[in-house]
Design an enzyme around this catalytic site. Structure first.
Site, mmCIF file in Angstrom:
data_model
loop_
_atom_site.group_PDB
_atom_site.id
_atom_site.type_symbol
_atom_site.label_atom_id
_atom_site.label_comp_id
_atom_site.label_asym_id
_atom_site.label_seq_id
_atom_site.Cartn_x
_atom_site.Cartn_y
_atom_site.Cartn_z
ATOM 1 N N THR A 1 -9.939 30.303 -36.526
ATOM 2 C CA THR A 1 -9.049 29.163 -36.270
ATOM 3 C C THR A 1 -9.697 27.863 -36.731
ATOM 4 O O THR A 1 -9.004 26.945 -37.177
ATOM 5 C CB THR A 1 -8.668 29.058 -34.782
ATOM 6 O OG1 THR A 1 -9.791 28.672 -33.994
ATOM 7 C CG2 THR A 1 -8.116 30.375 -34.267
ATOM 8 N N ASP A 2 -11.019 27.765 -36.623
ATOM 9 C CA ASP A 2 -11.721 26.579 -37.123
ATOM 10 C C ASP A 2 -11.591 26.467 -38.635
ATOM 11 O O ASP A 2 -11.323 25.388 -39.182
ATOM 12 C CB ASP A 2 -13.197 26.636 -36.740
ATOM 13 C CG ASP A 2 -13.433 26.374 -35.260
ATOM 14 O OD1 ASP A 2 -12.515 25.859 -34.600
ATOM 15 O OD2 ASP A 2 -14.535 26.672 -34.779
ATOM 16 N N PHE A 3 -11.813 27.579 -39.330
ATOM 17 C CA PHE A 3 -11.683 27.574 -40.782
ATOM 18 C C PHE A 3 -10.260 27.216 -41.200
ATOM 19 O O PHE A 3 -10.042 26.400 -42.100
ATOM 20 C CB PHE A 3 -12.043 28.950 -41.359
ATOM 21 C CG PHE A 3 -13.511 29.272 -41.306
ATOM 22 C CD1 PHE A 3 -14.468 28.278 -41.381
ATOM 23 C CD2 PHE A 3 -13.937 30.583 -41.196
ATOM 24 C CE1 PHE A 3 -15.817 28.569 -41.335
ATOM 25 C CE2 PHE A 3 -15.286 30.898 -41.151
ATOM 26 C CZ PHE A 3 -16.229 29.888 -41.219
ATOM 27 N N GLY B 1 -9.402 23.508 -40.726
ATOM 28 C CA GLY B 1 -9.955 22.671 -41.781
ATOM 29 C C GLY B 1 -9.111 22.718 -43.037
ATOM 30 O O GLY B 1 -8.839 21.689 -43.671
#
Length: 400
Positions: free
Chosen positions: A167-169, A172
């Site tokens: 989810t972080d990737f 971004g």
């Protein structure tokens, strides 16, 4: 493509730097605001060699092509310098909880009043409003809230924690997409934009599409989950590695069956492991008869959706990554770490950053804000910025 675009990055953790890394890769000048005088232990040279390769290498990859400026935002002078930089920027990115940057006078409303064409992107887990907006959260929490975690389960039906912070990737990537769209809008209309970009929003929308797809699949195919199919599975090879067979379409399944000389399997394209346990055991034995490399070669020769499951320790040398030049060389080697340890004494009260981290504070303040050398030295004495040779950490303010 973004040459001439300036981005001031107040974000920390992973999604913000991933976003601005992508903008920098496209040609934008990214200025990330670093902490002063605090130090971020995440880049300490006082680690094992394995830790250093993971932490410093990861930092360098997600922050590549960035330039850092170190400001003490607990001082009025530091806040004024940060605001002046943001006032000149095309894009501002931040990742703090709603309201935090308002206390520093660096929020969108304050900046918009003097710079209405700015594109201001807030990157968070739960967005700027709603009942979860003020809560802290990690990648795992977003997977859970969005419903994504419920789709990744082990054989016992228990949700599985993924190693990759997906989810972080994804956030971004999504944030950089939104910023690029806002830049196009500004080019056409002259208007700036405020972007409220949240990973829980993104993954929840994806899961909404998945729910529709799942319902449609049940109505049309009347089949159980594709993860239980013979044609859609992960198999172990003779050398202890794995390959993924994803022959969902009949043509791929037929190509596979004929390539391995098992035409008798052709009629079982839609069969599940539960329905055909004998064939499943035969398939497991078949894949154990060859190495991963041999199956990979077959997957290239025969159009059957068969690929190797690449391990992280061999990922950089895989045929796909090398052929597409995806891996970036990182300026970190064992020799540098050894030299750093020899020359520097580390204590809790006196930590220094590794030699590969370069601070651009003096250069950027001269070039962007026309500060003189005397002016810089005054700020150094006031504790607003570091000395010319100092190393610093990431931005840190209360209630991040």
């Amino acid at each position: 493509m973004l040459t001439g675009v300036t981005v001031v990055d107040f974000s920390r953790h992973l999604p913000g730097p991933i976003c601005t890394m992508r903008l920098a890769d496209l040609g934008a000048e990214v200025i990330e605001v670093e902490t002063f005088p605090d130090y971020d232990h995440g880049r300490s040279a006082e680690t094992t060699n394995r830790e250093a390769k993971g932490q410093e290498g990861f930092y360098l990859r997600s922050h590549r092509n960035h330039k850092s400026i170190s400001l003490n935002l607990r001082t009025d002078e530091g806040k004024a310098l940060a605001f002046a930089l943001a006032k000149q920027a095309d894009v501002v990115v931040e990742s703090f909880r709603p309201g935090v940057l308002r206390h520093l006078g660096l929020d969108y409303d304050s900046l918009w009043a003097v710079h209405p064409t700015v594109i201001y992107c807030s990157v968070t887990g739960y967005g700027q409003s709603g009942e979860l907006s003020q809560l802290g959260g990690q990648d795992l929490n977003v997977q859970a809230v969005s419903g994504f975690l419920s789709t990744v389960r082990d054989v016992a039906g228990i949700p599985v924690i993924t190693d990759a912070p997906i989810t972080d990737f994804a956030l971004g990537l999504y944030a950089s997409e939104q910023i690029c769209a806002a830049l196009v809008q500004r080019l056409r209309t002259g208007r700036g934009a405020y972007l409220d970009v949240a990973s829980a929003d993104l993954f929840s929308s994806w899961m909404g599409l998945f729910a529709i797809f799942s319902k449609y699949k049940e109505m049309v195919w009347n089949q159980s989950n594709r993860q239980g199919r013979l044609a859609y599975h992960v198999f172990e090879t003779s050398d202890g590695h794995y390959v993924a067979l994803a022959a969902l379409e009949e043509k791929f399944w037929l190509n596979f069956c004929r390539a391995v000389g098992r035409e008798d399997w052709e009629l079982h394209h839609l069969a599940t492991i539960i329905q055909q346990p004998e064939i499943y055991e035969e398939m497991k034995a078949l894949f154990l008869s060859r190495t991963q490399a041999e199956w990979g070669e077959l997957g290239i020769e025969v159009d059957c959706c068969l690929t190797a499951v690449e391990e992280l320790d061999r990922w950089a040398d895989s045929s796909y990554v090398t052929s597409r030049e995806i891996a970036y060389t990182l300026p970190f080697v064992e020799k540098e770490l050894r030299l750093t340890r020899q020359k520097q004494t580390h204590t809790e009260g006196d930590r220094k950053s590794p030699p590969w981290f370069t601070d651009h504070t003096h250069e950027l303040l001269k070039r962007k804000l026309n500060l003189s050398e005397d002016g810089l030295q005054r700020l150094v004495k006031l504790g607003v910025i570091p000395g010319a040779s100092a190393k610093t950490g990431r931005l840190s303010v209360e209630q991040e």
